[in-house]
Write an enzyme that holds these catalytic residues in place. Structure first.
Site, PDB file in Angstrom:
ATOM      1  N   SER A 237       0.854  -1.183   0.000  1.00  0.00           N
ATOM      2  CA  SER A 237       0.000   0.000   0.000  1.00  0.00           C
ATOM      3  C   SER A 237       0.896   1.242   0.000  1.00  0.00           C
ATOM      4  O   SER A 237       2.119   1.129   0.078  1.00  0.00           O
ATOM      5  CB  SER A 237      -0.892   0.005   1.238  1.00  0.00           C
ATOM      6  OG  SER A 237      -0.103   0.287   2.372  1.00  0.00           O
ATOM      7  N   LYS A 238       0.249   2.382  -0.032  1.00  0.00           N
ATOM      8  CA  LYS A 238       0.974   3.663  -0.093  1.00  0.00           C
ATOM      9  C   LYS A 238       2.016   3.789   1.016  1.00  0.00           C
ATOM     10  O   LYS A 238       3.029   4.447   0.849  1.00  0.00           O
ATOM     11  CB  LYS A 238      -0.023   4.811   0.051  1.00  0.00           C
ATOM     12  CG  LYS A 238      -0.536   5.299  -1.261  1.00  0.00           C
ATOM     13  CD  LYS A 238      -1.219   6.643  -1.050  1.00  0.00           C
ATOM     14  CE  LYS A 238      -1.931   7.044  -2.299  1.00  0.00           C
ATOM     15  NZ  LYS A 238      -3.133   7.800  -2.045  1.00  0.00           N
ATOM     16  N   ARG A 239       1.688   3.195   2.139  1.00  0.00           N
ATOM     17  CA  ARG A 239       2.588   3.203   3.283  1.00  0.00           C
ATOM     18  C   ARG A 239       4.003   2.731   2.903  1.00  0.00           C
ATOM     19  O   ARG A 239       4.989   3.154   3.488  1.00  0.00           O
ATOM     20  CB  ARG A 239       2.006   2.211   4.290  1.00  0.00           C
ATOM     21  CG  ARG A 239       2.113   2.522   5.709  1.00  0.00           C
ATOM     22  CD  ARG A 239       1.000   1.825   6.512  1.00  0.00           C
ATOM     23  NE  ARG A 239       0.575   0.529   6.019  1.00  0.00           N
ATOM     24  CZ  ARG A 239       1.202  -0.610   6.247  1.00  0.00           C
ATOM     25  NH1 ARG A 239       2.305  -0.635   6.949  1.00  0.00           N
ATOM     26  NH2 ARG A 239       0.717  -1.760   5.790  1.00  0.00           N
ATOM     27  N   GLY A 241       5.508   3.186   0.114  1.00  0.00           N
ATOM     28  CA  GLY A 241       6.152   4.013  -0.908  1.00  0.00           C
ATOM     29  C   GLY A 241       5.235   4.122  -2.107  1.00  0.00           C
ATOM     30  O   GLY A 241       4.017   4.024  -1.978  1.00  0.00           O
TER      31      GLY A 241
END
Ligand code: GLU
Length: 471
Positions: A237-239, A241
Site C-alpha cells: 500500500s501507499k505506506r 512508498g
C-alpha cells in the site's frame, strides 16, 4: 476458439503496480498465444468511478506499452445488454424478484452472526410472488446442491460447495446491474477465453460460473494471481512508498524496467532476471506463476532500472531526462548537448531523477559544494594546482577534451603531483562533487567560461578556509 484475455480495472483511482502486473500477465498470455487483449473499464460504481481515474489508467497503459486490440469498453454504456440478460434469467425462472426489507435482512444477518454462521441470504423470496411495480432487487437463483469446480491455472483445483453460496443480487433496487452479472455478460460477449485477475476475486468465481452455466454457456479458464506484499509482509500500500505506476515514471523509472520487474514478481524462468518484452512473451506461461504472494523489492527495481538506463538509446534517454531536468527548473537548451551528457551519465545513475540531479551542474552553477568533497579536496594544497590550471585554461582557445587533458597532465607534471591531486580538486571546483564523468569531457561539456568562474569560486573558498585555519 483463439485466446482472448482482458484487463478490467475499476476506475476508482490510479493504476497501481498490482493492477499493472495483472494487466501484464493478461497481455503476455494473449500475445504468447497469438490472441487478443481487451481493455474493459468497469465503471458501474457511479459513486466511486471518475473520469480522472479512467484517464490515469489509459495513460499508464500507454506508458507501459500494453496495447489492446479491443476497447476500451465501458460498462456504463452496456446497461441495456445487462438488462436483457437479467430479463432472460427472470423469464427462465433462473432469477427472481426479492423485496425483503432492510430490517429483515439485518435481523437475518444478526442471527446468523450470533450462531456463528456465515451471513447469507436465506432464499426467503424464492417462492414469493413479487410484482414489478413494487421496489425490489433481482437475485440469481443459485443451485442449492452440488459444487463448482474450478481448475485455476495458478492455484490448481478449487472446489466450492453450492450450499455455501447464496442467491446473489444481480440488479439493485435502482435498476443497476451488479459486478458479478456485468462481468459474466462481458466475458461472454467479448468471447474471453482466459480470465486472469487478482485473487481477491476468487470467491466471486463460483458465482460467475453458476450464472454462466444457467445461461447455458461454458465458463472461461481462470487464473487468479496472488497479491503483492510490501517489504514488511503486509499487502502493498501507499505506506510502503510508491504504488501508482505513474509515480514510478515520475521517479525516473523506465517503463521496460518496471515491466521487467513486475514480470518477475511471482513468475520466474530459471535464474534469469532480465527479459526483453519479446523474451517475456516467449517464456511466459501463466501456469508458472507462483501461488504464494510476492514481496515488492525497491532495491531490485532500481537495479533493473539501472540496467535499462545503461543500455538505452542516448537520444531517447535525453528526451526523457529533459523532463526531469525541467522539474529542477533547468532548460537543457541553455547548456551542452543533452545526448552527449547522457552518453557520459548513463552508467552513473539508477533513475532518471538521479541522472538529472547529477547532471544539473552542466547547465547551471551548483548551489554549494558537496561538504565532504570540499573538505577533502579543496584545501591549501589544491591552491597551486588550481591556479596553474586556471592560467593554462585561460589561454586555451580550443576547448576540447584532448587539449584539456593535456593541460591537466602538464600541471601535474610540473608540480610533481599525481593526477588525482590535480584532477580531484578540479572536479570538485567544476562540478561541486567528488564524482562525475571523466574530468576532460566534463570540462569540455561545462564550457570554458563556467569552468573558469567555478575555479575562481573554489580558489576563493580555499582562501577563506586557509585564513580560518591560520594560527
Ligand atoms: N473490476 C475488477 C477490479 O478492478 C476486476 C474484475 C475482474 O477482473 O473480473 O478489481
Amino acid at each position: 476458439m483463439s485466446t482472448k484475455t482482458r484487463f478490467a480495472p475499476s476506475p476508482t483511482g490510479y493504476l497501481h503496480v498490482g493492477g499493472a502486473r495483472t494487466a501484464l500477465f493478461s497481455w503476455l498470455h494473449a500475445r504468447k498465444h497469438g490472441g487478443k487483449y481487451v481493455l474493459r473499464i468497469e465503471d458501474t460504481d457511479l459513486q466511486r468511478s471518475t473520469t480522472e481515474s479512467i484517464n490515469a489508467i489509459l495513460e499508464a497503459m500507454t506508458w507501459l506499452g500494453l496495447d489492446y486490440d479491443e476497447g476500451p469498453f465501458y460498462q456504463t454504456r452496456r446497461f441495456d445488454r445487462y438488462n436483457e440478460v437479467i430479463d432472460e434469467l427472470l423469464e427462465k425462472n433462473l432469477a427472481y424478484r426479492c423485496n425483503c426489507s432492510r430490517e429483515r435482512l439485518d435481523a437475518l444477518r444478526e442471527g446468523q452472526m450470533q450462531r456463528k454462521e456465515k451471513p447469507r441470504y436465506d432464499g426467503h423470496c424464492r417462492g414469493q410472488l413479487v410484482t414489478d411495480s413494487e421496489p425490489h432487487v433481482i437475485r440469481f437463483r443459485n443451485p442449492v446442491d452440488g459444487c463448482v469446480i474450478i481448475d485455476d491455472q495458478v492455484r490448481g483445483r478449487i472446489v466450492f460447495h453450492n450450499d455455501e453460496l447464496d442467491d446473489l443480487i444481480i440488479r439493485r433496487t435502482d435498476g443497476s446491474p451488479t459486478y458479478n452479472l456485468t462481468v459474466v455478460v462481458d466475458d461472454l460477449d467479448m468471447e474471453i477465453t482466459d480470465v486472469i485477475r487478482g485473487d481477491d476475486h476468487v470467491n466471486n468465481t463460483p458465482r460467475q460460473v453458476n450464472i454462466l452455466k444457467a445461461l447455458g454457456k461454458e465458463p472461461p479458464r481462470y487464473a487468479h494471481v496472488p497479491m503483492i506484499l510490501g517489504d514488511d509482509g503486509s499487502r502493498l500500500s501507499k505506506r510502503h512508498g510508491a504504488v501508482s505506476v505513474m509515480e514510478y515514471r515520475n521517479q525516473g523509472i523506465l517503463p521496460e524496467a518496471l515491466l521487467n520487474y513486475l514480470v518477475r514478481l511471482g513468475w520466474s524462468h530459471g535464474d534469469e532476471e532480465l527479459f526483453t518484452l519479446d523474451q517475456m512473451v516467449e517464456f511466459f506461461d501463466i501456469k508458472d506463476v507462483n501461488k504464494a504472494a510476492s514481496a515488492f523489492n525497491t532495491e531490485k527495481l532500481l537495479w533493473i532500472n539501472q540496467h535499462y538506463i545503461k543500455n538505452a538509446d542516448p537520444a531517447r534517454l535525453a528526451r526523457l531526462l529533459s523532463i526531469h531536468l525541467g522539474d529542477l527548473g533547468i532548460d537543457p537548451a541553455t547548456g551542452p548537448d543533452l545526448v552527449a551528457v547522457v552518453a557520459e551519465q548513463r552508467e552513473r545513475a539508477r533513475t532518471l531523477v538521479e541522472m538529472a540531479e547529477i547532471s544539473a551542474f552542466f547547465y547551471r552553477d551548483y548551489e554549494d559544494f558537496d561538504e565532504g568533497a570540499a573538505k577533502k579536496h579543496l584545501k591549501a594544497a589544491a591552491q597551486e594546482p588550481l591556479q596553474q590550471l586556471r592560467d593554462r585554461f585561460t589561454l586555451l582557445d580550443d576547448w576540447e577534451k584532448e587539449k584539456l587533458h593535456q593541460a591537466v597532465t602538464e600541471v601535474a607534471g610540473v608540480l610533481g603531483l599525481n593526477m588525482g591531486k590535480v584532477a580531484q580538486p578540479l572536479r570538485v571546483a567544476v562540478t561541486g562533487r567528488a564524482a562525475s564523468p571523466g574530468i576532460d569531457i566534463t570540462l569540455q561539456l561545462v564550457g570554458k567560461e563556467a569552468c573558469l568562474r567555478r575555479i575562481d569560486r573554489a580558489l576563493e573558498y580555499i582562501g577563506t578556509r586557509v585564513e580560518e585555519n591560520a594560527p
